[in-house]
Scaffold this motif. Sequence first.
Motif, PDB file in Angstrom:
ATOM      1  N   VAL A 644       1.110  -1.104   0.115  1.00  0.00           N
ATOM      2  CA  VAL A 644       0.244  -0.533  -0.047  1.00  0.00           C
ATOM      3  C   VAL A 644       0.773   0.706   0.006  1.00  0.00           C
ATOM      4  CG1 VAL A 644      -2.162  -0.982   1.162  1.00  0.00           C
ATOM      5  CG2 VAL A 644      -0.707  -0.166   2.365  1.00  0.00           C
ATOM      6  N   ASP A 645       0.424   1.889  -0.846  1.00  0.00           N
ATOM      7  CA  ASP A 645       0.807   4.074  -0.866  1.00  0.00           C
ATOM      8  C   ASP A 645       0.573   4.888   0.169  1.00  0.00           C
ATOM      9  OD1 ASP A 645       2.078   6.025  -1.454  1.00  0.00           O
ATOM     10  OD2 ASP A 645       2.755   5.156  -3.804  1.00  0.00           O
ATOM     11  N   MET A 646       0.858   5.653   1.137  1.00  0.00           N
ATOM     12  CA  MET A 646      -0.444   6.088   2.079  1.00  0.00           C
ATOM     13  C   MET A 646       0.142   7.368   1.426  1.00  0.00           C
ATOM     14  SD  MET A 646      -2.040   4.114   3.908  1.00  0.00           S
ATOM     15  CE  MET A 646      -2.534   5.253   4.734  1.00  0.00           C
ATOM     16  N   THR A 647       0.718   7.651  -0.161  1.00  0.00           N
ATOM     17  CA  THR A 647       0.698   9.186  -0.695  1.00  0.00           C
ATOM     18  C   THR A 647      -0.950   8.948  -1.500  1.00  0.00           C
ATOM     19  OG1 THR A 647       2.295   8.101  -2.523  1.00  0.00           O
ATOM     20  CG2 THR A 647       2.185   9.008  -0.920  1.00  0.00           C
ATOM     21  N   GLU A 648      -1.401   7.696  -1.855  1.00  0.00           N
ATOM     22  CA  GLU A 648      -2.160   7.373  -2.559  1.00  0.00           C
ATOM     23  C   GLU A 648      -4.055   7.455  -1.828  1.00  0.00           C
ATOM     24  OE1 GLU A 648      -2.590   6.987  -5.852  1.00  0.00           O
ATOM     25  OE2 GLU A 648       0.408   6.977  -6.156  1.00  0.00           O
TER      26      GLU A 648
END
Length: 671
Positions: A644-648
């Motif tokens: 998971v990419d928390m900037t997305e």
Amino acid sequence: MRLGSAFVVSSSGLLRFRISSWKNQDQAPVRARVHPHMTLSERSFQAVRLLAGVGRELRSPAPVATRETTPTGVPERDQVPETDKWDLTRLYTSKADWERDLKACSGPWEKLLSFKGRVTSCPDTVRQVLDEYLSTARVIERVYTYAHLLHDQDLRDDEAKNMYVRALDLHTRYAEQTAFLEPELVQLPDAYLEPGQGLEPYKHYLERIRRQRAHTLSAAEEALLAASAKATSASARAFSAMNDADFDFGSVQDSQGKSVTLSHGSYGTLMRSKDRTLRRNAFTALHQRYRGFENTLTELLAGAIETHVFHARARQYHSSLEAALSPNAIPVEVYRNLLDTVRKHGLGHHHRYVALRRRLLNLGDGPLHMYDMYAPLIPDVDLAMPYEAAVDSVLASLAPLGNEYVRIATAGLGERRWVDRYENRGKRSGAYSSGCFDSEPYILHNYDSANVNDAFTLAHELGHSMHSYFSRRHQPYHYADYSIFVAEVASTFNEELYSRYLFQTKAGSKAEKAYLVNRSLEDLRGTLFRQAMFADFELRIHEMAEHGEPLTPAALRQAYRALNKEWFGTEDVCIDEEIEWELFRIPHFYYNFYVYQYATGISAALALAERVLNGGTAERDAYLAFLSAGSSVDPMDALRIAGVDMTEPAPVQAALHRFGALVDELDALTR
Ligand SMILES: [Zn+2]
């Protein structure tokens, strides 16, 4: 909750003695577990940070929860069978061994201190310093862990208390004495990190410290900031003293005219009362109390915010948000993305939830009030189970994590005796996972078979313990702990798996299904929506201060009211006037951009649960690699490893989507 005593590199402090990650006590009170907010050690850690001039703000400590009265029938510790207790002999076989270690690591640390002023004179010195520093820290951590676990077994045990205080004192002295390290390491020359210099094992560790260089001032300026730290943290301390010690809320009447004591401790329970009159009276009385002090409380909060802004500017950050997030290498987009995504994709679901709540509470034509927000929607059902059944079902729910994970967890809950299962007289209440590099990842529990929440707590704490286990097994000591930003991911992930498992296998009736769905909803509401709203408010008031807008009581209240209207909608709910004073009682607004991590943590956990449950071995292995990463990479990168990419927006969207689906499900189950 997670308790882990550890020396790790912190964002802005080399020495970070972290005792606990804590759940917001103000969230939806769906959990039975107590989240002792912060222990004494955390305060000593703060003292050390202040001495070191790190310039970060205080977190105001809430009192550690201990039971006021012990119900009858609770045994003394020595009456509890050994197999129901954790096995601390794996840590020290005797107190004499512990004393020996304590003595061995008690200083005066002459060799380490001899490096003062010349830590970065050459790469080899840096390596020697770190080796020396970390090897002692590791033993101190072990000494501390044993004493604190022993102390928590029975808080009345004087010998254990004495050991605990001595261990704490040792830790504090070590932190104070070694405070010179970080400022020196910040100045580490780039060339030292080139290959062949012998510092590869510490590369990321040192890089994290060096990142602060652009925001480190001259020695004289740093000394001045350090000297000012106590004065600039006065607002936060004054709020804590006022809120925790001075405020007296008196009592309120229920619908029968009976008088009930109102306190911070009882407020949550009263808000969950079925007696609407009592809820209304408690809600009104509590907030009127804050209203009476709104000028003072505004000045205290404004003082804390202005301190954050001052430090951010002094250290040449663009904003206080950036200053607060940058030490952990969390981009400000993560914060803004959370708020934008909840606004865009979540508030509709939240409004639908409010409408459903209104319907289920049967309020007739009248609207829902703010004091109805925690009233129980679903009658309790009997999903109770003995401890052994909880263990079996928790382990079964974790099957998607694969054989190795389940095998280790089975041993931990079984013959390796990680868990101190039941209540005994004098034992610390609540639940936590705690340990150190050289110990098992122990779990303190007060399991009560009558309460299914306690099985969820077991799943939760086991999540922390397994995260610790994997990180310690795969990383060296200095990378074995993980950051607060990811600390609640593994625990929430396990709870989610457990909830789904119970729903599929154990919940036979509609009522049982509704109970479980409602439980998950309340969790998401408290951890995602409420914390995102707080985070939004926090950002607003910091921006107001940064733009020179005066922080007046009216300005703060208006901003808070507007947010409540937006978050809850106005169709089904009356935004009572008193809610405006709620802002004055939230200690987290003094913590400097802390609460958003609750929301990002649960979002990451739910997104990962979806990913693992719908994926194959690649997704599962990615998740296990995340558990194994410790702090060998930055927290954002650790989550990227998991997928998971928390900037997305995607992870937050996944959590919001889950919330929406649960609202539909509860709606259908209660028709
Ligand atoms: Zn936790």
